[in-house]
Scaffold this motif. Structure first.
Motif, mmCIF file in Angstrom:
data_model
loop_
_atom_site.group_PDB
_atom_site.id
_atom_site.type_symbol
_atom_site.label_atom_id
_atom_site.label_comp_id
_atom_site.label_asym_id
_atom_site.label_seq_id
_atom_site.Cartn_x
_atom_site.Cartn_y
_atom_site.Cartn_z
ATOM 1 N N GLY A 192 0.811 -1.206 0.000
ATOM 2 C CA GLY A 192 0.000 0.000 0.000
ATOM 3 C C GLY A 192 0.846 1.258 0.000
ATOM 4 N N ASP A 193 0.264 2.328 0.502
ATOM 5 C CA ASP A 193 0.912 3.630 0.528
ATOM 6 C C ASP A 193 1.826 3.709 1.749
ATOM 7 N N VAL A 194 3.128 3.704 1.523
ATOM 8 C CA VAL A 194 4.095 3.703 2.626
ATOM 9 C C VAL A 194 4.024 4.983 3.455
ATOM 10 N N ARG A 195 3.410 6.027 2.888
ATOM 11 C CA ARG A 195 3.265 7.280 3.627
ATOM 12 C C ARG A 195 2.252 7.163 4.760
ATOM 13 N N LYS A 196 1.481 6.083 4.762
ATOM 14 C CA LYS A 196 0.491 5.862 5.816
ATOM 15 C C LYS A 196 0.974 4.834 6.836
ATOM 16 N N ILE A 197 2.264 4.489 6.734
ATOM 17 C CA ILE A 197 2.846 3.479 7.621
ATOM 18 C C ILE A 197 4.011 4.092 8.394
ATOM 19 N N GLY A 198 4.136 3.730 9.646
ATOM 20 C CA GLY A 198 5.283 4.141 10.437
ATOM 21 C C GLY A 198 5.471 5.638 10.492
ATOM 22 N N SER A 199 6.631 6.097 10.038
ATOM 23 C CA SER A 199 6.959 7.521 10.091
ATOM 24 C C SER A 199 6.304 8.309 8.964
ATOM 25 N N GLY A 200 5.710 7.608 7.999
ATOM 26 C CA GLY A 200 5.138 8.291 6.847
ATOM 27 C C GLY A 200 6.182 8.671 5.817
ATOM 28 N N ASN A 201 7.404 8.210 6.021
ATOM 29 C CA ASN A 201 8.537 8.524 5.159
ATOM 30 C C ASN A 201 8.576 7.558 3.967
ATOM 31 N N ILE A 202 9.112 8.014 2.826
ATOM 32 C CA ILE A 202 9.178 7.153 1.646
ATOM 33 C C ILE A 202 10.547 6.493 1.485
ATOM 34 N N GLY A 203 11.396 6.597 2.498
ATOM 35 C CA GLY A 203 12.731 6.011 2.424
ATOM 36 C C GLY A 203 12.758 4.522 2.725
ATOM 37 N N ALA A 204 13.915 3.916 2.537
ATOM 38 C CA ALA A 204 14.067 2.470 2.672
ATOM 39 C C ALA A 204 13.773 1.973 4.082
ATOM 40 N N THR A 205 14.153 2.752 5.101
ATOM 41 C CA THR A 205 13.919 2.312 6.480
ATOM 42 C C THR A 205 12.443 2.144 6.760
ATOM 43 N N ASN A 206 11.641 3.089 6.276
ATOM 44 C CA ASN A 206 10.201 2.977 6.510
ATOM 45 C C ASN A 206 9.578 1.886 5.651
#
Length: 214
Positions: free
Chosen positions: A43-57
């Motif tokens: 899904g949209d990684v911006r809605k997960i964890g920190s909302g960051n689009i980097g590899a860590t998130n």
């Protein structure tokens, strides 16, 4: 260093530098983390964890291949921006392409100027400017990551030492650029720094909640 700066014909080179900055920005703004997370079905990684689009998130989604692909491509876009510009317009223009690539990753136009934190792109740019310094930065990042298991800490330590390493290898202008890039990386990690100081920064591999936390 001042001699190198003064030797540049700024009026004549300004259009080339501007084009290099824009070229770097456009490459840097490709949101690989968002693309690979969606391809992996996360899904949209911006809605997960920190909302960051980097590899860590992206790694927090549990999709390791997507995180690895994000890390490689985010680094590659920085390196490509520098190498292509260096080949076409020379090393001075490549400095602006490097700055543009990091700015594009941090503030992509297509995502309302909310991108990643710039670590992989910073390392990619550094590798392209001088592979020896880039390898030193990667070694530092890896060593801190392995022993401390905190991604942000490893990134900050590596970023802080790159300008000094670049200067030791005799690249005064590159070192000045790396100071600027490192400051940008630190600014983007300001919330991580607060959590590091309070002892609440999550470790590598820890899954985060589906609500942005910064």
């Amino acid at each position: 260093m001042l001699d190198a700066i003064n030797s540049i014909d700024w009026s004549a080179e300004a259009p080339i530098f501007a084009a290099a900055l824009i070229f770097g920005y456009l490459l840097g703004s490709i949101p690989f983390g968002l693309l690979f997370a969606r391809l992996a079905g996360a899904g949209d990684v911006r809605k997960i964890g920190s909302g960051n689009i980097g590899a860590t998130n992206v790694l927090r989604t549990g999709k390791r291949w997507a995180a690895a692909a994000t890390l490689l491509c985010d680094g590659a876009k920085g390196a490509v921006a520098v190498l292509v510009t260096q080949y076409a317009q020379g090393s001075d223009a490549a400095l602006f392409a490097a700055l543009g690539a990091l700015l594009g990753h941090l503030f992509p136009l297509w995502l309302n100027f909310r991108g990643g934190k710039g670590v992989a792109t910073f390392l990619g740019v550094t590798l392209a400017l001088d592979w020896r310094v880039g390898l030193c930065a990667l070694a530092i990042w890896l060593a801190v990551a392995v022993f401390m298991r905190i991604s942000s800490l490893s990134a900050l330590v590596a970023a802080a030492l790159v300008p000094l390493t670049m200067a030791l290898f005799g690249h005064a202008l590159y070192a000045v650029l790396e100071v600027i890039l490192a400051i940008l990386v630190f600014v983007m990690h300001r919330e991580n720094i607060q959590r590091l100081l309070s002892g609440t920064e999550p470790r590598i591999g820890a899954k985060a909640a589906h609500a942005p936390s910064g």
